[in-house]
Design a protein around this motif. Structure first.
Motif, PDB file in Angstrom:
ATOM      1  N   GLU A   7       0.945  -1.288   0.134  1.00  0.00           N
ATOM      2  CA  GLU A   7       0.071   0.158  -0.008  1.00  0.00           C
ATOM      3  C   GLU A   7       0.924   1.290  -0.062  1.00  0.00           C
ATOM      4  N   GLU A   8       1.991   1.326   0.746  1.00  0.00           N
ATOM      5  CA  GLU A   8       2.879   2.475   0.716  1.00  0.00           C
ATOM      6  C   GLU A   8       3.426   2.663  -0.598  1.00  0.00           C
ATOM      7  N   ILE A   9       4.019   1.342  -0.961  1.00  0.00           N
ATOM      8  CA  ILE A   9       4.582   1.583  -2.398  1.00  0.00           C
ATOM      9  C   ILE A   9       3.477   2.198  -3.373  1.00  0.00           C
ATOM     10  N   LEU A  10       2.313   1.732  -3.420  1.00  0.00           N
ATOM     11  CA  LEU A  10       1.220   1.955  -4.521  1.00  0.00           C
ATOM     12  C   LEU A  10       0.861   3.606  -4.334  1.00  0.00           C
ATOM     13  N   ALA A  11       0.979   4.061  -2.870  1.00  0.00           N
ATOM     14  CA  ALA A  11       0.584   5.519  -2.627  1.00  0.00           C
ATOM     15  C   ALA A  11       1.630   6.486  -2.732  1.00  0.00           C
ATOM     16  N   ALA A  12       2.850   6.021  -2.653  1.00  0.00           N
ATOM     17  CA  ALA A  12       4.052   6.851  -2.435  1.00  0.00           C
ATOM     18  C   ALA A  12       4.084   7.830  -3.789  1.00  0.00           C
ATOM     19  N   LYS A  13       4.504   9.024  -3.268  1.00  0.00           N
ATOM     20  CA  LYS A  13       4.889  10.167  -4.336  1.00  0.00           C
ATOM     21  C   LYS A  13       5.775   9.550  -5.435  1.00  0.00           C
ATOM     22  N   ASN A  50      -4.033   9.959  -7.390  1.00  0.00           N
ATOM     23  CA  ASN A  50      -2.873  10.235  -8.174  1.00  0.00           C
ATOM     24  C   ASN A  50      -2.606   9.142  -9.491  1.00  0.00           C
ATOM     25  N   SER A  51      -2.471   9.851 -10.441  1.00  0.00           N
ATOM     26  CA  SER A  51      -2.213   9.188 -11.659  1.00  0.00           C
ATOM     27  C   SER A  51      -0.973   8.079 -11.431  1.00  0.00           C
ATOM     28  N   CYS A  52       0.027   8.412 -11.001  1.00  0.00           N
ATOM     29  CA  CYS A  52       1.217   7.622 -10.682  1.00  0.00           C
ATOM     30  C   CYS A  52       0.698   6.449  -9.977  1.00  0.00           C
ATOM     31  N   ARG A  54      -2.257   5.039  -9.851  1.00  0.00           N
ATOM     32  CA  ARG A  54      -3.211   4.177 -10.763  1.00  0.00           C
ATOM     33  C   ARG A  54      -2.340   3.353 -11.528  1.00  0.00           C
ATOM     34  N   ALA A  55      -1.420   4.139 -12.147  1.00  0.00           N
ATOM     35  CA  ALA A  55      -0.283   3.398 -13.333  1.00  0.00           C
ATOM     36  C   ALA A  55       0.302   2.184 -12.539  1.00  0.00           C
ATOM     37  N   ARG A  56       0.828   2.549 -11.178  1.00  0.00           N
ATOM     38  CA  ARG A  56       1.566   1.265 -10.428  1.00  0.00           C
ATOM     39  C   ARG A  56       0.565   0.183 -10.202  1.00  0.00           C
ATOM     40  N   SER A  57      -0.583   0.641  -9.991  1.00  0.00           N
ATOM     41  CA  SER A  57      -1.513  -0.555  -9.591  1.00  0.00           C
ATOM     42  C   SER A  57      -1.904  -1.534 -10.880  1.00  0.00           C
ATOM     43  N   PHE A  58      -1.908  -0.667 -12.178  1.00  0.00           N
ATOM     44  CA  PHE A  58      -2.121  -1.368 -13.416  1.00  0.00           C
ATOM     45  C   PHE A  58      -1.122  -2.068 -13.691  1.00  0.00           C
ATOM     46  N   LYS A  59       0.178  -1.648 -13.526  1.00  0.00           N
ATOM     47  CA  LYS A  59       1.272  -2.587 -13.706  1.00  0.00           C
ATOM     48  C   LYS A  59       1.526  -3.721 -13.100  1.00  0.00           C
ATOM     49  N   LEU A  60       1.195  -3.575 -11.724  1.00  0.00           N
ATOM     50  CA  LEU A  60       1.154  -5.008 -11.035  1.00  0.00           C
ATOM     51  C   LEU A  60       0.142  -5.943 -11.202  1.00  0.00           C
ATOM     52  N   LEU A  61      -0.964  -5.664 -11.759  1.00  0.00           N
ATOM     53  CA  LEU A  61      -2.155  -6.433 -12.251  1.00  0.00           C
ATOM     54  C   LEU A  61      -1.600  -7.072 -13.560  1.00  0.00           C
ATOM     55  N   MET A  62      -0.964  -6.089 -14.350  1.00  0.00           N
ATOM     56  CA  MET A  62      -0.263  -6.978 -15.722  1.00  0.00           C
ATOM     57  C   MET A  62       0.892  -7.963 -15.208  1.00  0.00           C
ATOM     58  N   LYS A  63       1.840  -7.456 -14.342  1.00  0.00           N
ATOM     59  CA  LYS A  63       2.683  -8.468 -13.864  1.00  0.00           C
ATOM     60  C   LYS A  63       2.356  -9.672 -13.412  1.00  0.00           C
ATOM     61  N   ILE A  80     -10.029  -2.693 -15.556  1.00  0.00           N
ATOM     62  CA  ILE A  80      -8.700  -2.730 -15.487  1.00  0.00           C
ATOM     63  C   ILE A  80      -8.340  -1.758 -16.742  1.00  0.00           C
ATOM     64  N   LEU A  81      -9.077  -2.076 -17.863  1.00  0.00           N
ATOM     65  CA  LEU A  81      -8.652  -1.171 -19.079  1.00  0.00           C
ATOM     66  C   LEU A  81      -9.208   0.291 -19.107  1.00  0.00           C
ATOM     67  N   THR A  82      -9.783   0.676 -18.027  1.00  0.00           N
ATOM     68  CA  THR A  82     -10.246   2.112 -17.770  1.00  0.00           C
ATOM     69  C   THR A  82      -8.944   2.810 -17.677  1.00  0.00           C
ATOM     70  N   ILE A  83      -7.911   2.447 -17.275  1.00  0.00           N
ATOM     71  CA  ILE A  83      -6.707   3.099 -17.129  1.00  0.00           C
ATOM     72  C   ILE A  83      -6.102   3.933 -18.549  1.00  0.00           C
ATOM     73  N   LEU A  84      -6.837   3.275 -19.721  1.00  0.00           N
ATOM     74  CA  LEU A  84      -6.452   3.619 -20.806  1.00  0.00           C
ATOM     75  C   LEU A  84      -7.231   4.995 -21.004  1.00  0.00           C
ATOM     76  N   ASP A  85      -8.059   5.302 -20.223  1.00  0.00           N
ATOM     77  CA  ASP A  85      -8.998   6.727 -20.342  1.00  0.00           C
ATOM     78  C   ASP A  85      -8.430   7.662 -19.475  1.00  0.00           C
ATOM     79  N   ASP A  86      -7.463   7.369 -18.788  1.00  0.00           N
ATOM     80  CA  ASP A  86      -6.810   8.466 -17.780  1.00  0.00           C
ATOM     81  C   ASP A  86      -6.595   9.830 -18.321  1.00  0.00           C
TER      82      ASP A  86
END
Length: 146
Positions: A7-13, A50-52, A54-63, A80-86
């Motif tokens: 959670e900290e990694i996903l929420a970090a600046k 934070n878009s950063c 959201r992107a991290r979460s998407f990347k981990l889902l894909m990984k 999950i694919l709604t990230i492409l509408d960011d």
């Protein structure tokens, strides 16, 4: 690694330190299925402010999609694919290459992914970013056709 640390990694600046921590987490997601258990956490992160993040979460889902034996992906793919509408074009650019992970494991989903990309509303981005996103899409589709 525990839930709180993820959670900290996903929420970090977006800093050098947080990027390094995230990269280590990505490696763990590739190496073993232990990180798959945190799918609900990654899904929740897609709704972050934070878009950063959201992107991290998407990347981990894909990984971790390679470990998805319970087929959670099938029930959440559209979400999950709604990230492409960011609203942030950089987020979209960061996420498109990660779709390779999905298409490598689940080539049957390629038509759905292509359909989503065809429906992207790129006019909300600067013209220079529109062309870069289009190029990213072409690269992804060409690589997944091989």
């Amino acid at each position: 690694m525990v839930k709180k640390e993820i959670e900290e990694i996903l929420a970090a600046k977006d800093t050098k330190d947080s990027l390094q921590r995230f990269k280590k987490l990505e490696i763990r997601c590739n190496e073993s299925n232990e990180m798959y258990q945190y799918w609900p956490l990654y899904l929740k992160g897609l709704k972050g402010r934070n878009s950063c993040n959201r992107a991290r979460s998407f990347k981990l889902l894909m990984k971790t999609v390679q470990w998805d034996k319970q087929q959670q992906l099938d029930g959440h793919l559209l979400e999950i694919l709604t990230i492409l509408d960011d609203e942030n074009s950089i987020t979209v650019r960061q996420c498109i290459p990660y779709l390779r992970e999905l298409l490598n494991v689940r080539p049957d989903l390629k038509p759905l992914v292509i359909n989503k990309m065809e429906q992207l509303e790129l006019s909300k981005y600067k013209e220079s970013m529109q062309s870069l996103i289009k190029r990213d899409i072409v690269t992804l589709l060409n690589e997944s056709a091989e």
